[in-house]
Write a protein that holds these residues in place. Structure first.
Motif, PDB file in Angstrom:
ATOM      1  N   ARG A  19       1.017  -0.998   0.094  1.00  0.00           N
ATOM      2  CA  ARG A  19      -0.087  -0.087  -0.092  1.00  0.00           C
ATOM      3  C   ARG A  19       0.884   1.196   0.028  1.00  0.00           C
ATOM      4  O   ARG A  19       0.640   2.319  -0.672  1.00  0.00           O
ATOM      5  N   MET A  29       1.400   4.434  -2.787  1.00  0.00           N
ATOM      6  CA  MET A  29       1.527   5.858  -2.612  1.00  0.00           C
ATOM      7  C   MET A  29       2.632   6.794  -3.021  1.00  0.00           C
ATOM      8  O   MET A  29       2.543   8.088  -2.885  1.00  0.00           O
ATOM      9  N   ILE A  64       6.850  10.610  -1.235  1.00  0.00           N
ATOM     10  CA  ILE A  64       5.321  10.578  -1.093  1.00  0.00           C
ATOM     11  C   ILE A  64       4.709  11.940  -0.713  1.00  0.00           C
ATOM     12  O   ILE A  64       5.167  12.745   0.030  1.00  0.00           O
ATOM     13  N   PRO A  85      -0.926  11.642   0.458  1.00  0.00           N
ATOM     14  CA  PRO A  85      -0.631  10.176   0.987  1.00  0.00           C
ATOM     15  C   PRO A  85       0.099  10.049   2.343  1.00  0.00           C
ATOM     16  O   PRO A  85       0.100   9.050   2.914  1.00  0.00           O
ATOM     17  N   THR A 116      -2.343  10.174   4.952  1.00  0.00           N
ATOM     18  CA  THR A 116      -3.102   8.918   5.161  1.00  0.00           C
ATOM     19  C   THR A 116      -2.072   7.759   5.760  1.00  0.00           C
ATOM     20  O   THR A 116      -2.539   7.007   6.455  1.00  0.00           O
TER      21      THR A 116
END
Ligand code: CMP
Length: 144
Positions: A30, A34, A108, A112, A115
């Motif tokens: 995941r 990102m 990043i 993101p 998150t």
């Protein structure tokens, strides 16, 4: 600076990065989704003191230096991160970060990054540990 997206093979690379230690392959995947990869030429300033921040970086390969204008720099290498401060408090970049060698970094962006910190408590905890170590080192330099 050119960036490119990263694929599943990067999960193995991310597994060796201290800030991502202990995350499952699903979670690493995941995070890989990102991020983009950024290649930086030696002597390039990646972030500049005083500018607004739009991204967080993890060094995959190469060396960089963070320094406040007029102060001695702090060396960073593979597995080290930078650019978190301006994203965390919304203030300007606190230092220049310059590539000392050819550098490969994971980038990043702001959304993101937020998150990631909300979803990955262990990443946030490792980031705080490193920030505490950096503050101690900076305090020690001031009292030298
Ligand atoms: P940011 O302020 O967003 O941009 C500059 C970055 O340099 C900062 O985030 C940190 O990641 C890094 N940095 C600033 N001061 C230090 C320090 N004393 N030691 C290590 N890294 C630093």
């Amino acid at each position: 600076m050119p960036t490119k997206s990263i694929d599943k093979q990067w999960v193995d690379v991310l597994a060796d990065v201290p800030i991502f230690q202990g995350l499952s392959r699903r979670h690493l995947s995941r995070i890989a989704g990102m991020a983009t990869l950024q290649e930086v030429a030696p002597h390039t300033q990646i972030v500049r003191a005083g500018e607004p921040g739009d991204a967080f970086y993890v060094i995959i390969d190469g060396h960089a230096e963070a320094r406040q204008p007029g102060h001695k720099g702090v060396e960073m290498g593979s597995g080290d991160f930078f650019g978190e401060m301006a994203l965390l408090d919304g203030g300007p970049r606190s230092a220049i970060v310059e590539a000392k060698t050819q550098l490969l970094a994971l980038r990043i962006g702001r959304a993101p990054f937020q998150t990631m910190l909300e979803k990955e408590g262990s990443v946030a905890a490792q980031m705080l540990r490193t920030m505490a170590e950096r503050l101690r080192a900076a305090n020690a330099r001031v009292s030298d």
